[in-house]
Design a protein around this motif. Sequence first.
Motif, mmCIF file in Angstrom:
data_model
loop_
_atom_site.group_PDB
_atom_site.id
_atom_site.type_symbol
_atom_site.label_atom_id
_atom_site.label_comp_id
_atom_site.label_asym_id
_atom_site.label_seq_id
_atom_site.Cartn_x
_atom_site.Cartn_y
_atom_site.Cartn_z
ATOM 1 N N ASN A 1 -16.390 -7.206 -55.534
ATOM 2 C CA ASN A 1 -17.153 -6.540 -56.596
ATOM 3 C C ASN A 1 -18.471 -5.999 -56.073
ATOM 4 N N PHE A 2 -19.109 -6.756 -55.186
ATOM 5 C CA PHE A 2 -20.381 -6.316 -54.610
ATOM 6 C C PHE A 2 -20.226 -4.969 -53.909
ATOM 7 N N VAL A 3 -19.188 -4.838 -53.081
ATOM 8 C CA VAL A 3 -18.988 -3.582 -52.356
ATOM 9 C C VAL A 3 -18.737 -2.438 -53.335
ATOM 10 N N ALA A 4 -17.874 -2.663 -54.328
ATOM 11 C CA ALA A 4 -17.549 -1.596 -55.282
ATOM 12 C C ALA A 4 -18.768 -1.183 -56.103
ATOM 13 N N THR A 5 -19.531 -2.149 -56.591
ATOM 14 C CA THR A 5 -20.673 -1.811 -57.441
ATOM 15 C C THR A 5 -21.808 -1.166 -56.645
ATOM 16 N N GLN A 6 -22.019 -1.619 -55.408
ATOM 17 C CA GLN A 6 -23.049 -0.998 -54.578
ATOM 18 C C GLN A 6 -22.650 0.424 -54.191
ATOM 19 N N ALA A 7 -21.356 0.636 -53.935
ATOM 20 C CA ALA A 7 -20.877 1.982 -53.630
ATOM 21 C C ALA A 7 -21.035 2.892 -54.846
ATOM 22 N N ALA A 8 -20.711 2.356 -56.028
ATOM 23 C CA ALA A 8 -20.868 3.141 -57.250
ATOM 24 C C ALA A 8 -22.339 3.472 -57.501
ATOM 25 N N ASP A 9 -23.232 2.553 -57.162
ATOM 26 C CA ASP A 9 -24.655 2.810 -57.368
ATOM 27 C C ASP A 9 -25.156 3.915 -56.444
ATOM 28 N N PHE A 10 -24.563 4.034 -55.263
ATOM 29 C CA PHE A 10 -24.922 5.150 -54.388
ATOM 30 C C PHE A 10 -24.614 6.485 -55.062
ATOM 31 N N LEU A 11 -23.491 6.561 -55.784
ATOM 32 C CA LEU A 11 -23.149 7.806 -56.474
ATOM 33 C C LEU A 11 -24.213 8.179 -57.496
ATOM 34 N N ARG A 12 -24.846 7.184 -58.086
ATOM 35 C CA ARG A 12 -25.941 7.438 -59.029
ATOM 36 C C ARG A 12 -27.205 7.898 -58.312
ATOM 37 N N ARG A 13 -27.488 7.288 -57.154
ATOM 38 C CA ARG A 13 -28.764 7.517 -56.466
ATOM 39 C C ARG A 13 -28.731 8.693 -55.494
ATOM 40 N N ARG A 14 -27.566 9.223 -55.185
ATOM 41 C CA ARG A 14 -27.450 10.224 -54.123
ATOM 42 C C ARG A 14 -28.175 11.518 -54.500
ATOM 43 N N ASP A 15 -28.427 12.328 -53.486
ATOM 44 C CA ASP A 15 -29.008 13.649 -53.687
ATOM 45 C C ASP A 15 -27.883 14.611 -54.078
ATOM 46 N N PRO A 16 -27.864 15.142 -55.299
ATOM 47 C CA PRO A 16 -26.748 15.984 -55.738
ATOM 48 C C PRO A 16 -26.712 17.346 -55.059
ATOM 49 N N ARG A 17 -27.749 17.671 -54.288
ATOM 50 C CA ARG A 17 -27.771 18.960 -53.592
ATOM 51 C C ARG A 17 -27.021 18.900 -52.271
ATOM 52 N N LYS A 18 -26.626 17.701 -51.859
ATOM 53 C CA LYS A 18 -25.928 17.533 -50.582
ATOM 54 C C LYS A 18 -24.523 16.984 -50.816
ATOM 55 N N PRO A 19 -23.579 17.321 -49.936
ATOM 56 C CA PRO A 19 -22.302 16.604 -49.972
ATOM 57 C C PRO A 19 -22.525 15.186 -49.454
#
Length: 491
Positions: free
Chosen positions: A181-199
Amino acid sequence: MTEQPNILVLMVDQWRGDCLSAAGHPVVKTPYLDRLAARGTRFTHAYSASPTCIPARASLHTGMSAASHGRVGYKDLVPWNYEVTLAGELTRAGYQTQAVGKMHVYPERTQLGFQNVILHSPTGIVRTARQQGKDPGLVDDYLPWLRQQLGRDATYFDHGVDSNSYVARPWDKPEHTHPTNFVATQAADFLRRRDPRKPFFLFASFNAPHPPYDPPEWAFQQYLNAPMPDPPTGDWQDYYAEFEDPANSSAGVTQIDETMLRRARAGYYGHITHVDQQISYLLAELDHYGVAENTYICFISDHGEMLGDHHMFRKGYPYEGSARIPMLISGPGMKPGHVSDEVVELRDIMPTLLECAGAPTPDQVEGHSLRDITRGGSEPVRAYLHGEHLMFGQSLQWLTDTHSKYVWMSATGREQLFDLDHDPHETHNLATDPAWADTLTTWRARLIQELTGREEGFTDGRQLFPGRPVSPCLAHATDPRPPRLTAWLSR
């Protein structure tokens, strides 16, 4: 918003190639990965050419064979000094690159070209940190997080089940604190925090289904009483009899009673089902953030698990349970529901994903891009695959073209030949069968060709020489590569 494609690599540890319900497994159920397979290509004969964590991951991240990246066996505390990596090339190509979960590199915080790493690896980190007198909490991001959740004395080992044992029991803490769960939730949080201007390139690396076999209670119970076929046993078990250790629950060769075996398999399959559901959550997050349609997704394992086959556990062996892995690739423009029988391996992932990203493939990369296959193409990738791994003080060398497999044991010179078309579980050794003599000769000649010029001296180019010392690649702990490879890679 960028029009460049995103890349998500979902990596698991020790997941057998047959353990997908889409592949017809009689016990385990993976409905969400089956759905992913239906959207893209499932490779039925994907392999880990050097099937333990460290050499396999080196091949994934560098695109090179074991002979070239220098890790022909498992050895901790050897620095990862690779200048050219998948993440590094994507970072140079303008991607925001993030790794979450297991890396199994050294030093432990080595980034391998990623811009950021959120680290969890109980197998590698705890052992190597303690060997050096370090607090694992100083290098592992999961452990401090777990202590924030449950208190300063919390650990993922206090249930007593170690990280290479066949002993199984359910997870003893709230499910949201499980490493999966830790890996999945931390990965999902990256999708929230990422820079949307970059791939983005997101590498979500789960420790499961690697031991400890401690999935949540519901996942463990789901398989505990399920009907299970007996593990296959071959007519060649005595080859490894001297390495049996019935008193060691982490032994690679052992026979255990039916109850312990059933619990081990329930723990292993339970991990798989748990990971499958957490992957479903992560894929739903791609949809939530509106990036699913423009994301290439690759599901891969570093190696398999013998799980009692031929009285063996763990990995490192040339046999299908250990060396064959699942591989799924989907994304924009890829043919849905495609199944490929080509023989492919981990080093093919780097050139495949670089091509998907429109980034150049470095000259050092030895793998082959599989992008044409994922679009429905049928061009052959390779005639056969060469694999190797140091085990029990010798090198286990093997070759396969998906139809047959040849194994050579460097200590004794013993040979094995399997007809994978009619004997997929490798129960009958055909090496002494006169009807297969020509096939044996062909495979032996191919291995001689693969090993000619190598430092070990396994061949003079005409015949194989058993009894030679194992590879100098692992003789020291500063750089695993032999001198000629070090010179070439440093150019």
